[in-house]
Structures are given as structure tokens and as C-alpha cells.
Design an enzyme around this catalytic site. Structure first.
Site, short mmCIF file in Angstrom:
data_model
loop_
_atom_site.label_atom_id
_atom_site.label_comp_id
_atom_site.label_asym_id
_atom_site.label_seq_id
_atom_site.Cartn_x
_atom_site.Cartn_y
_atom_site.Cartn_z
N PRO A 15 3.32 48.23 13.35
CA PRO A 15 3.62 48.05 11.93
C PRO A 15 5.14 48.06 11.72
CG PRO A 15 3.25 50.37 12.36
CD PRO A 15 3.14 49.66 13.71
N GLY A 31 3.89 51.17 4.66
CA GLY A 31 3.61 50.59 5.97
C GLY A 31 2.22 50.00 6.02
N ASN A 32 1.99 49.14 6.99
CA ASN A 32 0.66 48.58 7.22
C ASN A 32 -0.05 49.40 8.28
OD1 ASN A 32 1.85 46.50 5.72
ND2 ASN A 32 0.63 44.96 6.80
N ARG A 33 -1.34 49.33 8.31
CA ARG A 33 -2.11 49.93 9.40
C ARG A 33 -1.98 49.02 10.61
NH1 ARG A 33 -6.50 53.42 7.99
NH2 ARG A 33 -6.78 53.47 5.74
#
Ligand code: C5P
Length: 223
Positions: free
Chosen positions: A17, A29-31
């Protein structure tokens, strides 16, 4: 060719990420575990390539035999990719945050009766920027499409919009999704068609993808 079909080739891979700071302790944030991207970097190295892996924050060890550059934010990832080019193949596996907080707070934001509001700014699209380079474009530019619905339609749209050569589409929705798991089920989408692979371990997806890309690169260089 043969055992080391990518000998003498430079492959740049993004993985993991990005974290976009809100203040010194919080982020957007992204997973993403980074498992698929790191496996691709390792597979490309095993195929003989000189590999630069640009990784966001992950809990994984640096793959052996790979030059790993560690970054936090999308802006840092974009700069690290730029610095790593030229490359024969660029593979964008990272789950880049689409937005950053325009002005991250220099000190931890205190809780108070008033809820904080954040102005967001759009992050650079690293994949699109590499795919649309006028000079020094890698021969093969590969993107990923992590979708939860209408996977193939979105992936086809992404291929055209970003102008990459291949989109690897995977379903990250629901209990069967690939997020954080050790297995992945993907469909390869090119301008000429789609190819669905059986569900397999991310290492096996990586090895098969690298073999496929090595073959495609050879065809392009011979053409
Ligand atoms: O547009 P979307 O985020 O769905 O596209 C996914 C693909 O684009 C992935 O390959 C991802 O690594 C790449 N990407 C990127 N930079 C961004 C957003 C996505 O390289 N800012």
C-alpha cells in the site's frame, strides 16, 4: 531463454500500500499485504531479471536477489519508480492511495469537540504516467485491477484509460476475495482478449505471469 528467460532485462515492480499522513501518527491507506507484488518481484529475479521492487509499508521481508526501495507515500513511490527507470517491464501491483491529505498536520491532532476536516488532493497515477511516457516507455506495462464488482468491464476500461499493455484483474470483494490471502484468481486482459487462470497460490500466479511476460517481450523484440 530457457531457464532464465529474463536474463539481461530490467523489471520494475511496485508492491504494497501507500500511507498518506494525516498527522505524525495517522494515515490514509489501502488494504494490501504486498504478497502478490513481492512474489512477482521474486519470480522475475528467478527468471534472471535485474529487479527493482518499490515497496510501500508491508510486513514482508525483502525478496532475496532483488533491489528493494522502501517508500511510504504515493509521491515517494512515483519518484522511486521514475528513478528506477528505464526498464523493459513495469508491473504496478501496489495499492496506491488515490488521495493524500493536502496539508498533513505537523503535530498530532488533539481530540476536541470540533471534528477535524481534511482537504484531499489527488495522488499521481504512477501506472498511467509510466504507460503514457513518450520516450523511455517500458516495452511491457502491466497494471492490476482490484475490483469488487463488474470486474472485467472495469478492467477493460482501465486498460484503455491508462494505456497499459495488460491488466491483471482480480476480485477482492467478499469472503472469496484475494486480499491478504495466499491464493489469487486472476483474469489477464489485453487489447485482444481475456484469459482466466485457475485459482492458485500467489507464488504460482507470479511464476506464470512472469513466464507469460517473458514470452510476450520476446515476441515484441522479435517483431
Ligand atoms: O485506478 P486504479 O487504482 O483502480 O488502478 C489500479 C492500477 O493502477 C494498479 O496497477 C495500481 O498499482 C495502479 N495505480 C498507480 N498509481 C495510482 C493508482 C493506481 O500506479 N495512483
Amino acid at each position: 531463454p530457457g531457464e532464465k528467460p529474463l536474463a539481461g532485462r530490467h523489471v520494475v515492480v511496485t508492491s504494497g500500500p501507500t500511507h498518506e499522513p494525516i498527522d505524525p501518527v495517522r494515515y490514509i491507506g489501502n488494504r494490501s499485504s504486498g504478497k502478490q507484488g513481492h512474489a512477482i518481484a521474486a519470480a522475475a529475479a528467478a527468471a534472471g531479471a535485474d529487479v527493482t521492487l518499490v515497496s510501500g509499508p508491508v510486513a514482508l521481508a525483502d525478496p532475496p536477489g532483488v533491489t528493494t526501495v522502501h517508500v511510504e507515500t504515493a509521491a515517494q513511490m512515483a519518484a522511486a519508480v521514475e528513478a528506477a527507470l528505464p526498464a523493459d517491464i513495469f508491473i504496478a501491483t501496489a495499492a496506491v492511495a488515490d488521495w493524500r491529505v493536502e496539508a498533513a498536520a505537523p503535530q498530532k491532532i488533539k481530540k476536541s469537540a470540533v471534528l477535524p476536516h481534511f482537504a484531499l488532493a489527488e495522488n499521481p497515477d504512477i501506472l498511467a504516467a509510466v504507460a503514457q511516457r513518450r520516450s523511455g516507455r517500458p516495452r511491457l506495462v502491466v497494471g492490476f485491477a482490484a475490483e469488487t464488482e463488474s470486474i472485467l468491464a472495469h478492467a477493460r476500461d482501465k486498460l484503455a484509460r491508462k494505456q497499459c499493455d495488460i491488466i491483471v484483474a482480480n476480485d477482492v470483494g467478499g469472503a472469496e476475495g484475494a486480499m491478504g490471502k495466499d491464493e489469487n484468481q486472476i483474469t489477464l486482459i489485453t487489447p485482444s482478449g481475456a484469459e482466466t487462470w485457475p485459482k492458485m497460490r500467489k507464488e504460482d500466479v507470479a511464476a506464470k505471469l512472469v513466464r507469460h511476460l517473458a514470452q510476450l517481450l520476446r515476441e515484441r523484440l522479435d517483431a
